[in-house]
Design an enzyme around this catalytic site. Structure first.
Site, PDB file in Angstrom:
ATOM      1  N   GLY A   1       0.842  -1.197   0.000  1.00 33.01           N
ATOM      2  CA  GLY A   1       0.000   0.000   0.000  1.00 33.01           C
ATOM      3  C   GLY A   1       0.870   1.235   0.000  1.00 33.01           C
ATOM      4  O   GLY A   1       2.018   1.207   0.451  1.00 33.01           O
TER       5      GLY A   1
ATOM      6  N   GLN B   1       2.943  10.038   1.156  1.00 31.50           N
ATOM      7  CA  GLN B   1       4.228   9.357   1.300  1.00 31.50           C
ATOM      8  C   GLN B   1       5.188   9.675   0.144  1.00 31.50           C
ATOM      9  O   GLN B   1       6.383   9.448   0.270  1.00 31.50           O
ATOM     10  CB  GLN B   1       4.033   7.843   1.383  1.00 31.50           C
ATOM     11  CG  GLN B   1       3.348   7.397   2.654  1.00 31.50           C
ATOM     12  CD  GLN B   1       3.169   5.901   2.657  1.00 31.50           C
ATOM     13  OE1 GLN B   1       2.179   5.383   2.159  1.00 31.50           O
ATOM     14  NE2 GLN B   1       4.159   5.196   3.208  1.00 31.50           N
TER      15      GLN B   1
ATOM     16  N   CYS C   1       5.748  -0.061   7.282  1.00 33.40           N
ATOM     17  CA  CYS C   1       5.411   1.091   6.457  1.00 33.40           C
ATOM     18  C   CYS C   1       6.624   1.491   5.625  1.00 33.40           C
ATOM     19  O   CYS C   1       7.745   1.520   6.144  1.00 33.40           O
ATOM     20  CB  CYS C   1       4.972   2.249   7.352  1.00 33.40           C
ATOM     21  SG  CYS C   1       4.501   3.734   6.464  1.00 33.40           S
ATOM     22  N   LEU C   2       6.391   1.829   4.368  1.00 31.43           N
ATOM     23  CA  LEU C   2       7.490   2.252   3.503  1.00 31.43           C
ATOM     24  C   LEU C   2       8.111   3.555   3.985  1.00 31.43           C
ATOM     25  O   LEU C   2       9.260   3.839   3.667  1.00 31.43           O
ATOM     26  CB  LEU C   2       6.998   2.387   2.059  1.00 31.43           C
ATOM     27  CG  LEU C   2       6.502   1.084   1.419  1.00 31.43           C
ATOM     28  CD1 LEU C   2       5.945   1.356   0.032  1.00 31.43           C
ATOM     29  CD2 LEU C   2       7.600   0.042   1.373  1.00 31.43           C
TER      30      LEU C   2
ATOM     31  N   HIS D   1      -4.710   1.598   7.150  1.00 26.45           N
ATOM     32  CA  HIS D   1      -3.348   2.128   7.302  1.00 26.45           C
ATOM     33  C   HIS D   1      -3.117   3.275   6.312  1.00 26.45           C
ATOM     34  O   HIS D   1      -2.597   4.329   6.683  1.00 26.45           O
ATOM     35  CB  HIS D   1      -2.353   0.986   7.069  1.00 26.45           C
ATOM     36  CG  HIS D   1      -0.913   1.373   7.112  1.00 26.45           C
ATOM     37  ND1 HIS D   1      -0.072   0.956   8.112  1.00 26.45           N
ATOM     38  CD2 HIS D   1      -0.149   2.123   6.269  1.00 26.45           C
ATOM     39  CE1 HIS D   1       1.145   1.438   7.883  1.00 26.45           C
ATOM     40  NE2 HIS D   1       1.123   2.146   6.763  1.00 26.45           N
ATOM     41  N   GLU D   2      -3.503   3.073   5.044  1.00 21.19           N
ATOM     42  CA  GLU D   2      -3.278   4.099   4.019  1.00 21.19           C
ATOM     43  C   GLU D   2      -4.182   5.308   4.234  1.00 21.19           C
ATOM     44  O   GLU D   2      -3.753   6.446   4.031  1.00 21.19           O
ATOM     45  CB  GLU D   2      -3.449   3.518   2.612  1.00 21.19           C
ATOM     46  CG  GLU D   2      -2.491   2.386   2.274  1.00 21.19           C
ATOM     47  CD  GLU D   2      -1.031   2.661   2.580  1.00 21.19           C
ATOM     48  OE1 GLU D   2      -0.594   3.820   2.494  1.00 21.19           O
ATOM     49  OE2 GLU D   2      -0.307   1.709   2.922  1.00 21.19           O
TER      50      GLU D   2
ATOM     51  N   HIS E   1      -2.657   7.620   6.636  1.00 21.95           N
ATOM     52  CA  HIS E   1      -1.656   8.514   6.033  1.00 21.95           C
ATOM     53  C   HIS E   1      -2.303   9.779   5.494  1.00 21.95           C
ATOM     54  O   HIS E   1      -1.727  10.860   5.580  1.00 21.95           O
ATOM     55  CB  HIS E   1      -0.908   7.820   4.888  1.00 21.95           C
ATOM     56  CG  HIS E   1       0.230   6.970   5.328  1.00 21.95           C
ATOM     57  ND1 HIS E   1       1.351   7.474   5.951  1.00 21.95           N
ATOM     58  CD2 HIS E   1       0.439   5.631   5.224  1.00 21.95           C
ATOM     59  CE1 HIS E   1       2.198   6.486   6.208  1.00 21.95           C
ATOM     60  NE2 HIS E   1       1.667   5.362   5.779  1.00 21.95           N
TER      61      HIS E   1
END
Length: 178
Positions: free
Chosen positions: A46, A51, A94-95, A136-137, A140
């Site tokens: 994701g 991000q 997480c990225l 989660h996304e 963000h």
């Protein structure tokens, strides 16, 4: 398509609220495609526009087990309409917080409304890993990181490690001497 640079915590842009998308047009579709390419290359499941430094309410998700079975979701203005009372726990990463993971508890199921890549309003239900990833996304988009769901002790420990790693990348000679 283009691979985009991924911001890492504690970059302050990750804590800002993203703006709604008025319409999914060619520019937003290109952003979605670039985000998918970036996510797959990372690799991740994701990615949210903040991000990659774009403060717009756009996310991409694909929890398929391998590339041949890819089922990418492109979502603009996603909003959770309903969530189950039953909770599930996943070891989230997480990225934007590379190599850091922690168990996060979230609703097991969600119903989400979004605008797809064809500018059509859609609704879907998701459970398990897909529900967790969507939540989660969306976090963000609201300036929330998965570590914000942890105790302050765990959150601060992870953020300190990321700050230290970032400093060592910026000043390698200094980090080697310390």
């Amino acid at each position: 398509m283009a691979k985009l640079p991924i911001l890492t915590a504690p970059d302050p842009r990750l804590k800002r609220r993203a703006k709604s998308v008025e319409k999914v047009d060619a520019r937003i579709r290109q952003l979605m495609d670039d985000m998918l390419e970036t996510m797959y290359a990372a690799p991740g499941i994701g990615l949210a526009a903040p991000q990659v430094g774009v403060l717009e309410r756009v996310i991409v998700v694909d929890v398929s087990p391998d590339e041949e079975e890819a089922q990418p979701l492109r979502m603009a203005n996603p909003e959770i309409l309903w969530h189950s009372e039953e909770l599930g726990t996943y070891d989230e990463g997480c990225l934007s917080l590379p190599e850091h993971y922690a168990e996060v508890e979230r609703p097991k199921q969600v119903r989400v409304r979004f605008i797809d890549q064809d500018n059509e309003i859609r609704e879907m239900e998701a459970d398990g890993l897909l529900a967790t990833c969507i939540q989660h996304e969306i976090d963000h988009l609201n300036g929330t990181l998965f570590v914000d769901h942890l105790s302050s002790l765990k959150r601060n420990m992870i953020l300190r490690k990321l700050t230290k790693a970032r400093k060592s990348e910026q000043f390698p000679a200094y980090a080697a001497a310390s």
